[in-house]
Design a protein around this motif. Structure first.
Motif, PDB file in Angstrom:
ATOM      1  N   MET A 169       0.866  -1.221  -0.167  1.00 16.12           N
ATOM      2  CA  MET A 169       0.153   0.179  -0.070  1.00 16.12           C
ATOM      3  C   MET A 169       0.861   1.184  -0.129  1.00 16.12           C
ATOM      4  SD  MET A 169      -2.829   1.072   2.774  1.00 16.12           S
ATOM      5  CE  MET A 169      -4.336   0.250   2.289  1.00 16.12           C
ATOM      6  N   ASN A 170       0.617   2.158  -0.612  1.00 15.63           N
ATOM      7  CA  ASN A 170       1.285   3.638  -0.700  1.00 15.63           C
ATOM      8  C   ASN A 170       1.103   4.214   0.550  1.00 15.63           C
ATOM      9  OD1 ASN A 170       2.188   5.925  -1.161  1.00 15.63           O
ATOM     10  ND2 ASN A 170       0.833   6.434  -3.038  1.00 15.63           N
ATOM     11  N   ARG A 171       2.311   4.227   1.145  1.00 19.86           N
ATOM     12  CA  ARG A 171       2.397   5.058   2.609  1.00 19.86           C
ATOM     13  C   ARG A 171       1.571   6.360   2.483  1.00 19.86           C
ATOM     14  NH1 ARG A 171       4.601   3.372   6.893  1.00 19.86           N
ATOM     15  NH2 ARG A 171       5.497   5.222   7.644  1.00 19.86           N
ATOM     16  N   ARG A 172       1.593   7.249   1.668  1.00 20.77           N
ATOM     17  CA  ARG A 172       0.747   8.405   1.654  1.00 20.77           C
ATOM     18  C   ARG A 172      -0.576   7.863   1.875  1.00 20.77           C
ATOM     19  NH1 ARG A 172       1.929  13.511   0.880  1.00 20.77           N
ATOM     20  NH2 ARG A 172       0.716  15.059  -0.290  1.00 20.77           N
ATOM     21  N   ARG A 173      -1.204   7.092   1.271  1.00 24.40           N
ATOM     22  CA  ARG A 173      -2.570   6.613   1.461  1.00 24.40           C
ATOM     23  C   ARG A 173      -2.950   6.032   2.625  1.00 24.40           C
ATOM     24  NH1 ARG A 173      -4.990  10.120  -0.150  1.00 24.40           N
ATOM     25  NH2 ARG A 173      -6.699   8.770   0.618  1.00 24.40           N
ATOM     26  N   GLU A 174      -2.042   5.668   3.452  1.00 27.45           N
ATOM     27  CA  GLU A 174      -2.118   5.201   5.042  1.00 27.45           C
ATOM     28  C   GLU A 174      -2.401   6.205   5.802  1.00 27.45           C
ATOM     29  OE1 GLU A 174       1.173   2.696   6.240  1.00 27.45           O
ATOM     30  OE2 GLU A 174       1.224   1.447   4.467  1.00 27.45           O
ATOM     31  N   LEU A 175      -2.068   7.448   5.484  1.00 25.17           N
ATOM     32  CA  LEU A 175      -2.554   8.614   6.298  1.00 25.17           C
ATOM     33  C   LEU A 175      -3.852   9.154   5.952  1.00 25.17           C
ATOM     34  CD1 LEU A 175       0.888  10.282   7.215  1.00 25.17           C
ATOM     35  CD2 LEU A 175      -0.513   8.638   8.489  1.00 25.17           C
ATOM     36  N   LEU A 176      -4.871   9.313   6.530  1.00 30.37           N
ATOM     37  CA  LEU A 176      -5.913   9.981   6.177  1.00 30.37           C
ATOM     38  C   LEU A 176      -6.230  11.224   6.812  1.00 30.37           C
ATOM     39  CD1 LEU A 176      -8.283   6.608   6.910  1.00 30.37           C
ATOM     40  CD2 LEU A 176      -7.171   7.321   4.447  1.00 30.37           C
TER      41      LEU A 176
ATOM     42  N   ILE B 108      -2.467  11.943  14.562  1.00 29.66           N
ATOM     43  CA  ILE B 108      -1.118  12.524  14.339  1.00 29.66           C
ATOM     44  C   ILE B 108      -1.158  13.988  14.079  1.00 29.66           C
ATOM     45  CG2 ILE B 108       0.965  12.214  12.837  1.00 29.66           C
ATOM     46  CD1 ILE B 108       0.199   9.475  12.300  1.00 29.66           C
ATOM     47  N   ARG B 109      -0.647  14.930  14.802  1.00 30.50           N
ATOM     48  CA  ARG B 109      -0.557  16.149  14.430  1.00 30.50           C
ATOM     49  C   ARG B 109       0.550  16.491  13.822  1.00 30.50           C
ATOM     50  NH1 ARG B 109      -3.640  20.108  15.764  1.00 30.50           N
ATOM     51  NH2 ARG B 109      -4.548  18.987  17.497  1.00 30.50           N
ATOM     52  N   LEU B 110       0.339  16.947  12.417  1.00 31.39           N
ATOM     53  CA  LEU B 110       1.532  17.361  11.587  1.00 31.39           C
ATOM     54  C   LEU B 110       2.170  18.836  12.225  1.00 31.39           C
ATOM     55  CD1 LEU B 110       0.028  16.437   8.182  1.00 31.39           C
ATOM     56  CD2 LEU B 110       1.704  15.192   9.689  1.00 31.39           C
ATOM     57  N   PRO B 111       3.488  19.253  11.689  1.00 31.12           N
ATOM     58  CA  PRO B 111       3.915  20.082  12.055  1.00 31.12           C
ATOM     59  C   PRO B 111       3.076  21.558  11.613  1.00 31.12           C
ATOM     60  CG  PRO B 111       5.516  18.945  11.243  1.00 31.12           C
ATOM     61  CD  PRO B 111       4.219  18.408  10.814  1.00 31.12           C
ATOM     62  N   ASN B 112       2.115  21.532  10.559  1.00 28.37           N
ATOM     63  CA  ASN B 112       1.255  22.594  10.353  1.00 28.37           C
ATOM     64  C   ASN B 112       0.113  22.495  10.883  1.00 28.37           C
ATOM     65  OD1 ASN B 112      -0.256  20.410   9.190  1.00 28.37           O
ATOM     66  ND2 ASN B 112      -0.064  21.215   6.754  1.00 28.37           N
ATOM     67  N   SER B 113      -0.192  21.657  12.065  1.00 26.25           N
ATOM     68  CA  SER B 113      -1.371  21.478  13.060  1.00 26.25           C
ATOM     69  C   SER B 113      -2.183  20.689  12.464  1.00 26.25           C
ATOM     70  CB  SER B 113      -1.684  22.869  13.437  1.00 26.25           C
ATOM     71  OG  SER B 113      -0.732  23.447  14.350  1.00 26.25           O
ATOM     72  N   GLU B 114      -2.322  20.318  11.146  1.00 28.30           N
ATOM     73  CA  GLU B 114      -3.313  19.356  10.633  1.00 28.30           C
ATOM     74  C   GLU B 114      -3.173  17.901  11.156  1.00 28.30           C
ATOM     75  OE1 GLU B 114      -3.365  19.370   6.518  1.00 28.30           O
ATOM     76  OE2 GLU B 114      -3.264  21.477   6.195  1.00 28.30           O
ATOM     77  N   LEU B 115      -4.163  17.318  11.108  1.00 26.33           N
ATOM     78  CA  LEU B 115      -4.205  16.062  11.882  1.00 26.33           C
ATOM     79  C   LEU B 115      -4.245  14.919  10.758  1.00 26.33           C
ATOM     80  CD1 LEU B 115      -7.094  16.353  14.750  1.00 26.33           C
ATOM     81  CD2 LEU B 115      -4.618  16.290  14.846  1.00 26.33           C
ATOM     82  N   ARG B 116      -3.889  13.729  11.045  1.00 31.39           N
ATOM     83  CA  ARG B 116      -4.226  12.634  10.116  1.00 31.39           C
ATOM     84  C   ARG B 116      -4.179  11.492  10.822  1.00 31.39           C
ATOM     85  NH1 ARG B 116      -3.977  16.224   7.286  1.00 31.39           N
ATOM     86  NH2 ARG B 116      -2.928  16.628   5.268  1.00 31.39           N
ATOM     87  N   ILE B 117      -4.979  10.559  10.299  1.00 26.91           N
ATOM     88  CA  ILE B 117      -5.344   9.317  11.034  1.00 26.91           C
ATOM     89  C   ILE B 117      -4.718   7.984  10.262  1.00 26.91           C
ATOM     90  CG2 ILE B 117      -7.092   7.700  11.863  1.00 26.91           C
ATOM     91  CD1 ILE B 117      -7.679  11.305  11.347  1.00 26.91           C
ATOM     92  N   ARG B 118      -3.812   7.252  10.685  1.00 26.95           N
ATOM     93  CA  ARG B 118      -3.533   6.148  10.197  1.00 26.95           C
ATOM     94  C   ARG B 118      -4.571   5.118   9.741  1.00 26.95           C
ATOM     95  NH1 ARG B 118       0.875   6.170  14.160  1.00 26.95           N
ATOM     96  NH2 ARG B 118       2.606   7.027  13.155  1.00 26.95           N
ATOM     97  N   ARG B 119      -4.624   4.529   8.548  1.00 27.15           N
ATOM     98  CA  ARG B 119      -5.745   3.627   8.087  1.00 27.15           C
ATOM     99  C   ARG B 119      -5.613   2.608   9.066  1.00 27.15           C
ATOM    100  NH1 ARG B 119     -10.191   3.153   5.912  1.00 27.15           N
ATOM    101  NH2 ARG B 119      -9.384   4.460   3.999  1.00 27.15           N
ATOM    102  N   SER B 120      -4.616   2.040   9.790  1.00 31.95           N
ATOM    103  CA  SER B 120      -4.442   1.012  10.554  1.00 31.95           C
ATOM    104  C   SER B 120      -5.050   1.273  11.904  1.00 31.95           C
ATOM    105  CB  SER B 120      -3.112   0.496  10.663  1.00 31.95           C
ATOM    106  OG  SER B 120      -2.259   1.320  11.135  1.00 31.95           O
ATOM    107  N   ASP B 121      -4.904   2.331  12.492  1.00 28.40           N
ATOM    108  CA  ASP B 121      -5.472   3.074  13.764  1.00 28.40           C
ATOM    109  C   ASP B 121      -6.965   3.076  13.386  1.00 28.40           C
ATOM    110  OD1 ASP B 121      -2.958   3.154  15.051  1.00 28.40           O
ATOM    111  OD2 ASP B 121      -2.786   5.172  14.500  1.00 28.40           O
ATOM    112  N   LEU B 122      -7.394   3.442  12.242  1.00 32.20           N
ATOM    113  CA  LEU B 122      -9.116   3.577  12.164  1.00 32.20           C
ATOM    114  C   LEU B 122      -9.559   2.201  12.109  1.00 32.20           C
ATOM    115  CD1 LEU B 122     -11.432   5.036  11.498  1.00 32.20           C
ATOM    116  CD2 LEU B 122     -10.776   4.894   8.750  1.00 32.20           C
TER     117      LEU B 122
END
Length: 61
Positions: free
Chosen positions: A1-8, A37-51
């Motif tokens: 799986m593309n690592r970038r798509r793992e982060l939602l 996951i809080r990115l340096p720009n303060s946006e949030l991402r959620i790992r597909r596996s965590d979801l």
């Protein structure tokens, strides 16, 4: 799986779960949302596996 798509994004999570952004942030404030996951720009991402883990924890018989 593309690592970038793992982060939602929050928008992707809300669309997938069919909940409003407000609901997602209410869950987050109550520590009931999937791990984020809080990115340096303060946006949030959620790992597909965590979801997927979070959804599994909320399954009922």
């Amino acid at each position: 799986m593309n690592r970038r798509r793992e982060l939602l994004t929050v928008a992707e999570i809300c669309a997938e779960l069919n909940v409003s952004r407000r609901t997602f942030y209410e869950w987050r404030a109550k520590h009931r949302a999937p791990k984020c996951i809080r990115l340096p720009n303060s946006e949030l991402r959620i790992r597909r596996s965590d979801l997927e883990d979070w959804l599994g924890d909320h399954e009922t018989d």
